[in-house]
Each structure stands twice: as C-alpha cells, then as structure tokens.
Design a protein around this motif. Structure first.
Motif, PDB file in Angstrom:
ATOM      1  N   PHE A   1       0.861  -1.189   0.000  1.00  0.00           N
ATOM      2  CA  PHE A   1       0.000   0.000   0.000  1.00  0.00           C
ATOM      3  C   PHE A   1       0.890   1.228   0.000  1.00  0.00           C
ATOM      4  O   PHE A   1       2.030   1.200   0.470  1.00  0.00           O
ATOM      5  N   ALA A   2       0.379   2.325  -0.547  1.00  0.00           N
ATOM      6  CA  ALA A   2       1.223   3.489  -0.818  1.00  0.00           C
ATOM      7  C   ALA A   2       1.236   4.507   0.311  1.00  0.00           C
ATOM      8  O   ALA A   2       2.298   5.017   0.689  1.00  0.00           O
ATOM      9  N   ASN A   3       0.086   4.857   0.839  1.00  0.00           N
ATOM     10  CA  ASN A   3      -0.011   5.959   1.794  1.00  0.00           C
ATOM     11  C   ASN A   3       0.148   5.459   3.229  1.00  0.00           C
ATOM     12  O   ASN A   3      -0.255   4.346   3.558  1.00  0.00           O
ATOM     13  N   TYR A   4       0.721   6.331   4.057  1.00  0.00           N
ATOM     14  CA  TYR A   4       0.915   5.965   5.465  1.00  0.00           C
ATOM     15  C   TYR A   4      -0.401   6.176   6.198  1.00  0.00           C
ATOM     16  O   TYR A   4      -0.629   7.198   6.856  1.00  0.00           O
ATOM     17  N   ASN A   5      -1.278   5.178   6.058  1.00  0.00           N
ATOM     18  CA  ASN A   5      -2.646   5.303   6.532  1.00  0.00           C
ATOM     19  C   ASN A   5      -3.093   3.949   7.079  1.00  0.00           C
ATOM     20  O   ASN A   5      -2.970   2.920   6.413  1.00  0.00           O
TER      21      ASN A   5
ATOM     22  N   LEU B   1      -4.963  -1.732   6.550  1.00  0.00           N
ATOM     23  CA  LEU B   1      -5.950  -2.749   6.899  1.00  0.00           C
ATOM     24  C   LEU B   1      -6.610  -3.329   5.646  1.00  0.00           C
ATOM     25  O   LEU B   1      -6.790  -4.548   5.532  1.00  0.00           O
ATOM     26  N   ALA B   2      -6.933  -2.463   4.692  1.00  0.00           N
ATOM     27  CA  ALA B   2      -7.564  -2.924   3.456  1.00  0.00           C
ATOM     28  C   ALA B   2      -6.628  -3.859   2.684  1.00  0.00           C
ATOM     29  O   ALA B   2      -7.075  -4.847   2.081  1.00  0.00           O
ATOM     30  N   THR B   3      -5.326  -3.577   2.722  1.00  0.00           N
ATOM     31  CA  THR B   3      -4.350  -4.429   2.032  1.00  0.00           C
ATOM     32  C   THR B   3      -4.232  -5.780   2.726  1.00  0.00           C
ATOM     33  O   THR B   3      -4.144  -6.823   2.068  1.00  0.00           O
TER      34      THR B   3
ATOM     35  N   VAL C   1      -5.780 -11.574   2.905  1.00  0.00           N
ATOM     36  CA  VAL C   1      -6.534 -12.651   3.572  1.00  0.00           C
ATOM     37  C   VAL C   1      -7.561 -13.250   2.612  1.00  0.00           C
ATOM     38  O   VAL C   1      -7.711 -14.475   2.506  1.00  0.00           O
ATOM     39  N   LYS C   2      -8.261 -12.373   1.883  1.00  0.00           N
ATOM     40  CA  LYS C   2      -9.256 -12.839   0.913  1.00  0.00           C
ATOM     41  C   LYS C   2      -8.599 -13.705  -0.163  1.00  0.00           C
ATOM     42  O   LYS C   2      -9.116 -14.777  -0.525  1.00  0.00           O
TER      43      LYS C   2
END
Length: 488
Positions: A424-428, A433-435, A440-441
C-alpha cells in the motif's frame, strides 16, 4: 587486485545490534576474490564473545594523541570464511557490556576509532585503494583523510565510499565539544562541512568528504533528497546526487535457506513448500499455544516495536486485525506501549495472537517458515531485511511502498497473475488494513494464485551476489576516474 577496506562499528558474527552488522559481515564474502581483496576493520569490544576474542592474534600496537591523551591502540587480526578481519583494541574506549552508550561518549569513542583506523594502515602492510565507511560511526575517516593524513604519501590517492544505512542516526553534538575531541580546526566547522544547525555532525562530515555515497536501496536514495525523509540533510543529498547510488542489500542464502535450515520442523524448497509450510505452521502453533489448525492463515511480525516500523498504524486498527480470520505471531522488543499492546491482545485472543516480547534467532526462522504473510508497514525503511527473509521462505510480505520495501516487493496483480507480495502506498492505517484484508481474501478464496505468488517469491534472488556486483562496478568506476585523473 583492488584492495578494499570496510570500516564499521559492528559486524556479524562478532557483534550485532542491527542490520548494519549483517551487511558488513556478509557482503565481503561475495566479492570476486580473484579481483578484489576485501577486508574489514572494527573495534575490539570487550563484549565480543570470548569464542571470537580468543581466536584473534596480536599484530602490533602504538600510541596516538587523541583528546589530550596519549592513547594505546592495539591491532589484532583473524581470518574467517576467507575474509581478513582487523580489530582496534582500546579498553579505555571499547570496554563495557554494550558497544553503544550515550551519544557524548559514543562520539568520542568513534572519533578515536576513525583516527585509529587510518593510523593503523601503514603498520599492517595493507594500503586500500578504497576505504568503505559505514554509518556515522566512521564518518570522520574521510575527514581525517582529507586533513592530517593527507601529507603522508602513503595515504594520497586513497578513495572513500560512505554508506548510509539509516539517515536518522547522524552522530551530532555541540561544535565546541566535537572540535576539542577530534582535534579538527575551525575550518571544518562551517555549514558547508561538519556544522549542522549549530551542532557538529559526524555523518555530515563523511557525506561531504567521501568520493562516493551509497545507501541501501534505490528508492531510499531518492527519498533522502526530499525534506520528509532527508533528516535535515536533504539539501546536501541533492547537492551530491551525482555521487549518490542506491544498492539494495541482500541476505546470506546459506543462513536463510528453508531447504537446510536446522531451526525448522520440516525443510522445504519451492517444489514442496505447501506441505513444508503446513507442517512448520502446525509445529509453531503447538509451540506458541495457538489453536492448532494448519489451514488457518498466519501473519508474522518480526521487528523493533517502534513508530518508524509503522506500529502506530497497527495500534489504530489492532482490534480489526484481530477480528480477521488469521493468527498473528509477533516477535521483538521496543517501545513500552507497543509491547504492552501486543501482550494485551495475546491475553484477549490467546488462540489467535502470540506476543513474544524478546528476540530469538531460532524462533525468527520458525516464523518465516510457518507464516503465510509478513507485515511490514514502515514509515520509512532504508532497505529492510525481514521482507527478503520472508520472500526466501515463501511468506508473502505485506508492506508499505517505501525505500527498500518498494524496491524488493512486487505487488500482487490478480489480473496478470504477477507479483511477490502485497503493498500500500499511503501511510494510513485503514489503507494498511484494506491491504491485509485483500491478502486474507486471496489466501482463502484463490489458494492456487497465492501458491504461485509464493513460488515466485522463493525464486527471486536477493542473495548478496547481485549487491556485490553492484559494489564492484562502483569501485571500478571510482578507481578508473582516479587513473584518468592521474594520466591528465
């Protein structure tokens, strides 16, 4: 035969506090020994284990003026795996239970070391073509070489390379103290040399006077030319960008080899890793008291538990991470708040979370082998070694796109079936979590694609071979320019 001397404050297997030691201890073995004579010099700390100190052989000793005192300098040597190591002996500076203490003492200690390294060379019969300096602890070597040693014909023409392993650590103290310690004149304490925002800065000295500057990944070499990553030295990095080269680190493929690793329950390679990882996972679950289910996705974390490593992101969404259908295995120490956070969630979810707040080399190997994913959400990461180790063991890294993580982990593309991990690119925190959720998916719904990605990861070559060839080219270029200059 080109002669290269690595100068550093630590080196495996003698003394290690971080990744610097791995680089200095592993890289010299991978040079072409028919063309490069690469040797290493480091302090002879009292805390080096006796098994190594007992093998060191006395070479010579002398006395040098340093910090108003006449200081003893001993020189010892030993050969290990075909590499010659030299040790600078001074119980006055290198006694004690740890190689580093407080910054004031460390600046004096490593200023002494830098001067002692140069003073030693004529006495041991080794005149390097290049002195390769590592981090701020050796930053004064290029400065001293330009100063008091330049009048001696022995030292004329020696080139220097300065490697930044982490720009955050620079060796700074007030100008007057450093001036008095080092014996350097006022000439060196100006904003274009060692002075840095009214303080003296040893790393800056090395960066100003070295002939070439390297850092440990191409992306980090670009990043440190920006204000966010530049730690106050971004202007200097931009000014010297033509002499700045990024060369990614490697790992020792003999030490990190799932086919021969003695720490594992079952050995495996890219042809049978599915079975091997399942059996190692089951063994680790049993050892750590987690629910024994080899089909359960396991995510590992092996790290210093600090903000730099992205644990402020983890703390924001730790409850959501624990709510996923995964087990989380943590190994490492660091800031108290993060240690306690993982302990709490291991208590709250004992079947799903294992918090090992210590460091164990053997356990780290078991985690690399057993886990399916490996989380590294760093704020910045000059190179990173853990993601290289996880790739080697078929454990897919989940990383933020920064520094060496960006250079070594290719993001998974489900449409083209490419990649070696997730990023993931942004420090967020929620982007992280989405990554993780996407990983996991993929693990549960497209296992064949996951296994193909793991196989690609294992087949990537991040041994020291490629890095050594890049350094050989750097030395060749540097010395070729010297030959052209001499002819002119």
């Amino acid at each position: 035969m080109k002669k290269i001397l690595f100068a550093a404050s630590e080196c495996v297997p003698f003394i290690k506090t971080g990744g610097l030691a791995d680089v200095v201890g592993s890289l010299p073995k991978y040079f072409d020994s028919s063309a490069y004579d690469v040797r290493v010099i480091l302090p002879k700390y009292l805390c080096i284990p006796e098994k190594w100190r007992s093998k060191m052989k006395y070479m010579t000793h002398f006395y040098t003026d340093f910090c108003w005192r006449n200081q003893y300098v001993g020189v010892l040597q030993m050969e290990l795996e075909g590499v010659q190591f030299y040790f600078i002996d001074s119980e006055f500076y290198f006694g004690g239970p740890w190689p580093y203490h407080n910054m004031y003492e460390d600046i004096e200690k490593f200023s002494f070391f830098s001067k002692a390294v140069l003073s030693t060379l004529p006495l041991i019969g080794f005149r390097p073509d290049v002195i390769h300096c590592h981090d701020w602890q050796t930053g004064l070597i290029p400065v001293y070489l330009n100063d008091s040693f330049q009048g001696d014909p022995f030292f004329q023409g020696i080139k220097t390379v300065m490697t930044i392993h982490n720009l955050r650590f620079q060796g700074t103290w007030n100008v007057e103290t450093i001036k008095n310690m080092t014996g350097l004149s006022d000439y060196y304490f100006t904003p274009d040399k060692l002075e840095h925002y009214t303080n003296g800065n040893l790393l800056k000295g090395g960066l100003v006077y070295a002939d070439k500057i390297t850092t440990v990944s191409k992306s980090y070499a670009r990043e440190i030319q920006t204000e966010f990553y530049g730690e106050g030295l971004d202007g200097l990095m931009r000014a010297r960008n033509k002499d700045l080269v990024g060369i990614v680190n490697g790992i020792d493929y003999e030490v990190y080899n799932p086919k021969t690793d003695g720490c594992l329950e079952v050995n495996f390679d890219e042809t049978d890793f599915q079975k091997g990882k399942r059996e190692n996972k089951a063994a680790l679950q049993k050892e750590l008291g987690l629910k024994e289910d080899p089909d359960k996705m396991m995510i590992g974390i092996i790290s210093r538990l600090t903000d730099q490593k992205g644990f402020d992101l983890v703390s924001c969404v730790i409850e959501e991470l624990c709510g996923l259908d995964v087990q989380l295995v943590v190994l490492g120490t660091g800031e108290y708040g993060y240690e306690e956070m993982f302990k709490h969630y291991a208590w709250k979810y004992p079947d799903k979370v294992s918090a090992n707040i210590f460091y164990s080399e053997a356990l780290s190997h078991k985690i690399y082998a057993a886990c399916d994913g490996f989380l590294m959400p760093s704020l910045f990461e000059p190179c990173g070694l853990s993601q290289l180790m996880s790739l080697r063991y078929g454990t897919l890294p989940i990383v933020r796109e920064t520094g060496g993580l960006k250079d070594t982990v290719e993001p998974y593309n489900e449409f083209e079936n490419t990649g070696t991990g997730f990023s993931f690119a942004n420090y967020n925190a929620h982007e992280m979590l989405a990554t993780v959720e996407y990983a996991v998916k993929t693990y549960y719904t497209n296992r064949s694609a996951w296994d193909e990605t793991a196989k690609r990861a294992m087949e990537r070559d991040f041994s020291w071979n490629a890095s050594a060839k890049s350094y050989e080219a750097l030395y060749d270029d540097l010395l070729k320019k010297e030959e052209i200059s001499d002819k002119q």
